[in-house]
Design an enzyme around this catalytic site. Structure first.
Site, PDB file in Angstrom:
ATOM      1  N   GLU A 197      -5.227  -8.296  -0.395  1.00 50.26           N
ATOM      2  CA  GLU A 197      -6.040  -8.032   0.796  1.00 50.26           C
ATOM      3  C   GLU A 197      -7.476  -7.736   0.389  1.00 50.26           C
ATOM      4  O   GLU A 197      -7.709  -6.937  -0.509  1.00 50.26           O
ATOM      5  CB  GLU A 197      -5.535  -6.804   1.590  1.00 50.26           C
ATOM      6  CG  GLU A 197      -4.268  -7.011   2.357  1.00 50.26           C
ATOM      7  CD  GLU A 197      -3.817  -5.756   3.115  1.00 50.26           C
ATOM      8  OE1 GLU A 197      -4.662  -4.938   3.504  1.00 50.26           O
ATOM      9  OE2 GLU A 197      -2.590  -5.625   3.303  1.00 50.26           O
ATOM     10  N   GLU A 241       0.806  -1.228   0.000  1.00 50.52           N
ATOM     11  CA  GLU A 241       0.000   0.000   0.000  1.00 50.52           C
ATOM     12  C   GLU A 241       0.842   1.282   0.000  1.00 50.52           C
ATOM     13  O   GLU A 241       0.821   2.062   0.962  1.00 50.52           O
ATOM     14  CB  GLU A 241      -0.990  -0.010   1.172  1.00 50.52           C
ATOM     15  CG  GLU A 241      -2.013  -1.125   1.036  1.00 50.52           C
ATOM     16  CD  GLU A 241      -3.117  -1.110   2.090  1.00 50.52           C
ATOM     17  OE1 GLU A 241      -2.901  -0.550   3.179  1.00 50.52           O
ATOM     18  OE2 GLU A 241      -4.197  -1.651   1.823  1.00 50.52           O
TER      19      GLU A 241
HETATM   20  C1  JSK Z   1      -6.091  -1.721   6.357  1.00 55.26           C
HETATM   21  C2  JSK Z   1      -6.849   3.695   3.916  1.00 55.26           C
HETATM   22  C3  JSK Z   1      -2.996  -3.054   5.284  1.00 55.26           C
HETATM   23  C4  JSK Z   1      -3.185  -3.929   6.466  1.00 55.26           C
HETATM   24  C5  JSK Z   1      -4.514  -3.508   7.028  1.00 55.26           C
HETATM   25  C6  JSK Z   1      -6.768   3.702   6.321  1.00 55.26           C
HETATM   26  C7  JSK Z   1      -6.644   3.035   5.120  1.00 55.26           C
HETATM   27  C8  JSK Z   1      -6.338   1.627   5.106  1.00 55.26           C
HETATM   28  C9  JSK Z   1      -6.338   0.761   6.159  1.00 55.26           C
HETATM   29  C10 JSK Z   1      -7.183   5.018   3.924  1.00 55.26           C
HETATM   30  C11 JSK Z   1      -7.321   5.687   5.132  1.00 55.26           C
HETATM   31  C12 JSK Z   1      -7.111   5.032   6.326  1.00 55.26           C
HETATM   32  C13 JSK Z   1      -8.528   7.468   4.336  1.00 55.26           C
HETATM   33  C14 JSK Z   1      -8.611   8.913   4.573  1.00 55.26           C
HETATM   34  C15 JSK Z   1      -9.325  10.630   3.246  1.00 55.26           C
HETATM   35  C16 JSK Z   1      -8.910  11.423   2.062  1.00 55.26           C
HETATM   36  C17 JSK Z   1      -4.723  -2.233   6.319  1.00 55.26           C
HETATM   37  N1  JSK Z   1      -4.258  -2.532   4.988  1.00 55.26           N
HETATM   38  N2  JSK Z   1      -6.097  -0.470   5.648  1.00 55.26           N
HETATM   39  N3  JSK Z   1      -5.955  -0.339   4.357  1.00 55.26           N
HETATM   40  N4  JSK Z   1      -6.108   0.940   4.031  1.00 55.26           N
HETATM   41  N5  JSK Z   1      -9.133  10.749   0.859  1.00 55.26           N
HETATM   42  N6  JSK Z   1      -8.292  10.768  -0.055  1.00 55.26           N
HETATM   43  N7  JSK Z   1      -7.948  10.151  -0.939  1.00 55.26           N
HETATM   44  O1  JSK Z   1      -4.440  -3.370   8.389  1.00 55.26           O
HETATM   45  O2  JSK Z   1      -2.136  -3.734   7.346  1.00 55.26           O
HETATM   46  O3  JSK Z   1      -7.638   6.987   5.215  1.00 55.26           O
HETATM   47  O4  JSK Z   1      -8.508   9.534   3.369  1.00 55.26           O
END
Ligand code: JSK
Length: 448
Positions: A354, A166
């Site tokens: 995932e 990621e």
């Molecule tokens: C879960 C994505 C790897 C593994 C899991 C968290 C995540 C996230 C969490 C985005 C985010 C917060 C969004 C806010 C707002 C603005 C883990 N994957 N996981 N995957 N993704 N928008 N802009 N584009 O635990 O370790 O915040 O964004």
């Protein structure tokens, strides 16, 4: 009643990551990572949680391997803690760290479970962060040294490798939004980090080829999402494309076409950030990979929101259900995202590295009735089947996660496991979803 028939050769897996499950944070010579620092900074992680103990998988890996064995998956995707191998980021190697992963990988292989190893799942050695972290190009070289050591040490045992998990989270979420370690809020820093991650990935792939790992396959695992325009208004369509662009194309286009999307370069420039590309970088990033991992959790209907800064695409609540972490359930987006990626970036084999859901159901009478998670998996695997029937070359599906674990900024408050963890006793209890997944892996079909 619909029946979903899955291909016999589709591989199934479960995933975890080192900092989220291992614990033993101060044992056997492990160095500190940015997540140790971040989680111990007041206010950064819900409930003040940290990964010092987590699921204690460092000591209980044999029990966890048995849980995977019983579950019956073909693969286990885990990550290596860089600071267990190089406590100071570079230099001296910690043999005890290598020993742990040898024991884990040997146990997997003895039980016929194929290991898939992620090299970077967010736990950068703090010593490297102290010198600027991923914003410093020296970290690229440090990563390549670490990767080479791992390829040499484990190349005979581990065939499937992922460089970076990621990269959007590692760059923008961690350095611009500030929600993850190291918690900066600087767009230029985030853009620099995103580029350096891709160069580090490309250089590691090149090293992998040079070392000639027998039957080895290597890829990367970017985030994904899907945004469906609320209306046919051009500004809604543009905002959705931009949001998909931020998350997907900013990484896929350099990887597969050797360039950043022009309209996003321009967008970031308007907000004061430029991409610093050194000679040869784009060629390195484009180094061919054997597969691409894609992580998908959620998507939504969305529209343009005026005067809202860098991210100007706002989610519209269409009344769809959400998981307990608040993410909208949007299986249709899984299908759309996969066909989008396939149409745009070609036939590189895909692993869903995932997919999974947060439901915080507790244990009652030794059972966890997590029907929400079962429904999430049912509808998302059905969407995956639809994508495969449309020609998307998906080789495998890996569920996040084997265990409830440290969910980063949410600490232990959010549970993604097929197996419940009692964080007081560390007892493991397979949930109803574990038994459901076990059955579909065996049967290769299920009723929706
Ligand atoms: C879960 C994505 C790897 C593994 C899991 C968290 C995540 C996230 C969490 C985005 C985010 C917060 C969004 C806010 C707002 C603005 C883990 N994957 N996981 N995957 N993704 N928008 N802009 N584009 O635990 O370790 O915040 O964004």
């Amino acid at each position: 009643m619909a029946i979903i028939q899955l291909p016999q050769d589709l591989k199934f897996g479960v995933a975890t990551a080192a900092y989220q499950i291992e614990g033993a944070a101060n044992e056997d010579g492990r160095g500190q990572s940015i997540w140790d620092t971040f989680s111990k900074t007041p206010g950064k992680v819900d409930n003040g949680d940290n990964g010092d103990i987590a699921c204690d998988s460092y000591h209980r890996y044999e029990e966890d391997v048995q849980l995977i064995k019983e579950l019956g998956t073909d693969m286990y995707r885990f990550s290596v803690s860089w600071p267990r191998i190089f406590p100071n980021g570079t230099g001296e190697v910690n043999q005890k760290g290598l020993d742990y992963y040898h024991k884990l990988v040997d146990a997997l292989i003895q039980n016929d479970i194929e290991p898939m190893c992620t090299l970077y799942h967010w736990d950068l050695p703090q010593a490297l962060q102290d010198k600027g972290g991923w914003a410093n190009r020296d970290t690229i070289e440090a990563f390549v040294q670490y990767a080479e050591l791992m390829f040499q040490e484990f190349g005979g045992k581990i065939k499937k490798w992922i460089t970076i998990n990621e990269p959007w989270c590692v760059s923008f979420l961690s350095n611009y939004i500030g929600e993850h370690a190291p918690g900066h809020t600087d767009l230029q820093l985030a853009v620099d980090v995103s580029h350096h991650l891709l160069v580090a990935h490309g250089k590691a792939v090149k090293a992998f080829r040079r070392l000639g790992i027998e039957n080895g396959e290597i890829g990367i695992a970017p985030n994904s999402t899907w945004k469906e325009p609320f209306s046919t208004e051009q500004e809604d369509k543009d905002a959705c494309q931009r949001e998909i662009g931020f998350i997907i194309d900013w990484f896929f286009e350099p990887l597969f076409k050797g360039q950043y999307p022009d309209y996003l370069v321009e967008w970031y420039k308007q907000k004061g950030a430029t991409v610093h590309i050194a000679e040869g970088d784009m060629k390195l990033i484009q180094e061919p990979i054997d597969f691409v991992g894609i992580n998908y959790y959620d998507g939504s209907v969305a529209r343009y929101k005026k005067n809202s800064g860098l991210f100007d695409c706002e989610m519209i609540d269409m009344g769809y259900n959400r998981t307990d972490i608040g993410w909208p359930i949007y299986p249709e987006g899984f299908y759309k995202m996969l066909t989008y990626v396939h149409n745009k970036y070609g036939d590189t084999p895909i692993y869903i590295t995932e997919n999974g859901a947060c439901y915080n159901d507790d244990v009652h009478n030794n059972e966890v009735n997590d029907i929400g998670r079962i429904n999430y998996l049912k509808t998302h695997i059905a969407a995956l089947q639809r994508a495969m029937d449309s020609g998307v070359p998906v080789k495998g599906y890996i569920c996040w996660s084997l265990l409830d674990n440290f969910e980063w900024a949410k600490g232990y408050t959010m549970r993604f496991g097929l197996v419940h963890i009692n964080y007081r006793t560390l007892e493991r209890t397979p949930k109803d979803s574990y038994y459901w997944y076990q059955k579909i892996i065996q049967n290769k079909w299920y009723e929706l």
